[in-house]
Design a protein around this motif. Structure first.
Motif, mmCIF file in Angstrom:
data_model
loop_
_atom_site.group_PDB
_atom_site.id
_atom_site.type_symbol
_atom_site.label_atom_id
_atom_site.label_comp_id
_atom_site.label_asym_id
_atom_site.label_seq_id
_atom_site.Cartn_x
_atom_site.Cartn_y
_atom_site.Cartn_z
ATOM 1 N N SER A 136 0.825 -1.210 0.000
ATOM 2 C CA SER A 136 0.000 0.000 0.000
ATOM 3 C C SER A 136 0.866 1.270 0.000
ATOM 4 O O SER A 136 0.686 2.161 -0.838
ATOM 5 C CB SER A 136 -0.915 -0.048 1.232
ATOM 6 O OG SER A 136 -1.470 1.195 1.488
ATOM 7 N N ALA A 173 10.238 -7.709 9.424
ATOM 8 C CA ALA A 173 11.068 -7.976 8.242
ATOM 9 C C ALA A 173 11.725 -6.700 7.719
ATOM 10 O O ALA A 173 12.689 -6.759 6.960
ATOM 11 C CB ALA A 173 10.218 -8.624 7.144
ATOM 12 N N ALA A 233 8.110 4.227 6.967
ATOM 13 C CA ALA A 233 6.720 3.811 7.188
ATOM 14 C C ALA A 233 6.692 2.640 8.161
ATOM 15 O O ALA A 233 5.785 2.522 8.973
ATOM 16 C CB ALA A 233 6.073 3.402 5.866
ATOM 17 N N MET A 288 -2.106 9.283 2.129
ATOM 18 C CA MET A 288 -0.734 8.986 2.541
ATOM 19 C C MET A 288 0.308 9.557 1.576
ATOM 20 O O MET A 288 1.486 9.636 1.914
ATOM 21 C CB MET A 288 -0.533 7.475 2.673
ATOM 22 C CG MET A 288 -1.148 6.857 3.906
ATOM 23 S SD MET A 288 -0.677 7.674 5.456
ATOM 24 C CE MET A 288 1.074 7.351 5.510
HETATM 25 N N1 LIG Z 1 -0.665 1.540 4.434
HETATM 26 C C1 LIG Z 1 -0.627 2.670 5.101
HETATM 27 O O1 LIG Z 1 -1.399 3.601 4.826
HETATM 28 C C2 LIG Z 1 0.370 2.870 6.224
HETATM 29 C C3 LIG Z 1 0.317 4.054 6.975
HETATM 30 C C4 LIG Z 1 1.273 4.248 7.965
HETATM 31 C C5 LIG Z 1 2.258 3.291 8.197
HETATM 32 N N2 LIG Z 1 2.263 2.143 7.462
HETATM 33 C C6 LIG Z 1 3.297 1.139 7.735
HETATM 34 O O2 LIG Z 1 4.005 0.876 6.531
HETATM 35 C C7 LIG Z 1 4.431 -0.487 6.494
HETATM 36 C C8 LIG Z 1 3.861 -1.144 5.230
HETATM 37 O O3 LIG Z 1 2.448 -1.109 5.325
HETATM 38 P P1 LIG Z 1 1.513 -1.430 4.080
HETATM 39 O O4 LIG Z 1 0.137 -1.135 4.519
HETATM 40 O O5 LIG Z 1 2.060 -0.767 2.858
HETATM 41 O O6 LIG Z 1 1.707 -3.020 3.992
HETATM 42 P P2 LIG Z 1 1.418 -3.991 2.767
HETATM 43 O O7 LIG Z 1 0.435 -3.387 1.840
HETATM 44 O O8 LIG Z 1 1.119 -5.317 3.353
HETATM 45 O O9 LIG Z 1 2.833 -4.036 2.003
HETATM 46 C C9 LIG Z 1 3.966 -4.590 2.613
HETATM 47 C C10 LIG Z 1 5.146 -4.664 1.660
HETATM 48 O O10 LIG Z 1 6.170 -5.434 2.303
HETATM 49 C C11 LIG Z 1 6.458 -6.602 1.495
HETATM 50 N N3 LIG Z 1 6.729 -7.697 2.419
HETATM 51 C C12 LIG Z 1 5.839 -8.406 3.167
HETATM 52 N N4 LIG Z 1 6.477 -9.318 3.904
HETATM 53 C C13 LIG Z 1 7.791 -9.214 3.600
HETATM 54 C C14 LIG Z 1 8.966 -9.926 4.021
HETATM 55 N N5 LIG Z 1 8.911 -10.910 4.916
HETATM 56 N N6 LIG Z 1 10.160 -9.555 3.504
HETATM 57 C C15 LIG Z 1 10.251 -8.545 2.610
HETATM 58 N N7 LIG Z 1 9.176 -7.859 2.148
HETATM 59 C C16 LIG Z 1 7.959 -8.194 2.649
HETATM 60 C C17 LIG Z 1 5.209 -6.832 0.679
HETATM 61 O O11 LIG Z 1 5.501 -7.609 -0.481
HETATM 62 P P3 LIG Z 1 4.341 -8.427 -1.297
HETATM 63 O O12 LIG Z 1 3.102 -7.586 -1.255
HETATM 64 O O13 LIG Z 1 4.965 -8.522 -2.665
HETATM 65 O O14 LIG Z 1 4.194 -9.750 -0.621
HETATM 66 C C18 LIG Z 1 4.828 -5.394 0.358
HETATM 67 O O15 LIG Z 1 5.671 -4.890 -0.656
HETATM 68 C C19 LIG Z 1 3.895 -1.125 7.793
HETATM 69 O O16 LIG Z 1 4.896 -1.099 8.746
HETATM 70 C C20 LIG Z 1 2.754 -0.204 8.210
HETATM 71 O O17 LIG Z 1 2.543 -0.183 9.599
HETATM 72 C C21 LIG Z 1 1.349 1.914 6.488
#
Ligand SMILES: NC(=O)c1ccc[n+]([C@@H]2O[C@H](COP(=O)([O-])OP(=O)(O)OC[C@H]3O[C@@H](n4cnc5c(N)ncnc54)[C@H](OP(=O)(O)O)[C@@H]3O)[C@@H](O)[C@H]2O)c1
Length: 388
Positions: free
Chosen positions: A16, A104, A122, A269
């Motif tokens: 995301s 991770a 993030a 975001m």
């Molecule tokens: N989304 C938001 O609006 C938001 C806001 C504030 C903070 N955050 C923080 O930002 C971080 C990411 O959130 P997100 O919502 O973007 O999560 P997400 O949509 O689940 O994306 C996570 C990313 O990390 C990769 N990933 C997952 N497991 C992994 C592993 N074991 N090793 C290496 N790469 C891995 C995923 O790859 P694949 O998808 O290819 O499997 C994807 O590229 C989190 O810490 C979250 O708390 C997010």
């Protein structure tokens, strides 16, 4: 001739935050150059991004993923593997966006700071778990953490008017705003019947699954209290939470003279991501404006700490210190993953975390080995509660 563009490593590119970062980069091709990427399971998406941005180096999680990606991209792209690969990618570009999910993301945070890079963070879990280790590497010349999390990005902007002395003595408290999530106003009895479908319906933000569930339990806000304390060096008794369902005021700083500074924008975001990429320049984009020709309502209320005990668990982990925040975050990752696989009820997510924290034995966190061991112990205990 050397490029005048700022080079960016985007780790966790397929998620995301990753996808929204790509959106920002698409609008600023003269300013930024994507030089490294990583992803997890979504290899065809990762290959598509590498092709679109002509990225020379890509990180994957295993040798099997390397083979598949190499077939998709051919020999012109260098593929690196695992934690070592993430460390390499996080050490090369001007700005490192850590959008990896969960623990991770730790190699990215530590390597980027050790290499003196700007870290657009993030991935709050790595900072929360490894705060004492991060504290050491962030002193590397050139290293700086800019928070992508919208609340912390708001606070970063509000603190700009502060002299920035250690501990911010002129700040009375930080006020982290919380939308309240999909279950705001639900009673404990109603929460007992909360479903996955309910929990994944966030009222104001569209995010990855894990943080969406964390927002439904308010563990996300608890984690953000720990994140704010680690980022700004302000003890958690000076970090408060206020529920603000509209998600327009992204957080506030109250100064000792009673002044309250806030940052307001529409919930998107891409605004904090662009802030972290562009600083000291504010990029001219259309992500944040509020339309005051429409009625804009801003309301605030206290969180229901009895219905959402994750908040108190996080404050307690901060009070205990040491490896307690790492345990909290690790146990929560295990519980949320189990919930997403339909192996746990929503109302038991925080109960699993509480059960793990009940077993916490005070111990120091002086090295990466300590941290990895603590993370593994907390996960083992959480799995033990899930599968008695
Ligand atoms: N989304 C938001 O609006 C938001 C806001 C504030 C903070 N955050 C923080 O930002 C971080 C990411 O959130 P997100 O919502 O973007 O999560 P997400 O949509 O689940 O994306 C996570 C990313 O990390 C990769 N990933 C997952 N497991 C992994 C592993 N074991 N090793 C290496 N790469 C891995 C995923 O790859 P694949 O998808 O290819 O499997 C994807 O590229 C989190 O810490 C979250 O708390 C997010």
């Amino acid at each position: 001739m050397a490029s005048s563009r700022r080079s960016v490593a985007l780790l966790g590119a397929t998620g995301s935050i990753g996808t929204q970062t790509l959106d920002v980069l698409r609008h600023e091709p003269e300013r930024f150059e994507l030089c490294a990427l990583s992803g997890g399971e979504q290899l065809s998406e990762l290959a598509a991004i590498a092709r679109e941005f002509s990225v020379p180096r890509v990180g994957v999680i295993s040798e099997a993923h390397r083979a598949t990606l190499a077939d998709l991209l051919g020999p012109s792209v260098e593929i690196v593997v695992g934690d070592e690969g993430l460390r390499e990618l996080a050490s090369t570009c001007d700005v490192v966006v850590n959008a990896v999910l969960g623990f991770a993301g730790l190699p990215v945070t530590l390597a980027a700071l050790a290499a003196g890079k700007r870290l657009a963070l993030a991935n709050k879990e790595s900072l929360i778990a490894a705060a004492p280790l991060v504290e050491k590497v962030r002193r590397t010349p050139g290293a700086v953490i800019l928070p992508v999390d919208s609340e912390h990005c708001a606070i970063h902007q509000c603190l700009a008017s502060s002299p920035g002395e250690t501990g911010y003595p002129d700040v009375r408290r930080l006020l982290l705003t919380a939308s309240g999530g999909p279950f705001r106003g639900w009673s404990v009895e109603q929460l007992a019947g909360a479903t996955k479908r309910d929990a994944l319906q966030h009222p104001t933000w569209s995010m990855g699954a894990k943080i969406t569930i964390d927002s439904s339990t308010l563990m996300n806000k608890g984690l953000e209290v720990l994140e704010a304390s680690a980022l700004f060096g302000i003890d958690t008794p000076r970090v408060d939470i206020v529920v603000h369902p509209q998600s327009i005021v992204h957080s506030m700083v109250e100064y000792v003279d009673g002044s309250l500074l806030a940052q307001l924008s529409s919930p998107d975001m891409r605004l904090p991501i662009a802030y972290c990429l562009g600083l000291p320049v504010r990029l001219d984009h259309g992500y944040g404006p509020i339309d005051f020709t429409q009625r804009v309502e801003l309301t605030f209320e206290a969180p229901d700490r009895a219905a959402f005990p994750a908040i108190d668990l996080a404050y307690e982990a901060a009070r205990v210190g040491g490896a307690a925040p790492a345990w909290l975050s690790a146990a929560n990752e295990v519980a949320v993953a189990a919930f997403l696989k339909d192996e746990l009820r929503w109302c038991d997510i925080v109960a699993v975390v509480a059960g793990v924290m009940d077993s916490y034995v005070a111990n120091a966190l002086d090295s990466l080995e300590d941290l990895v061991e603590n993370d593994a112990t907390a996960r083992r205990l959480a799995h033990g509660i899930l599968l008695p």
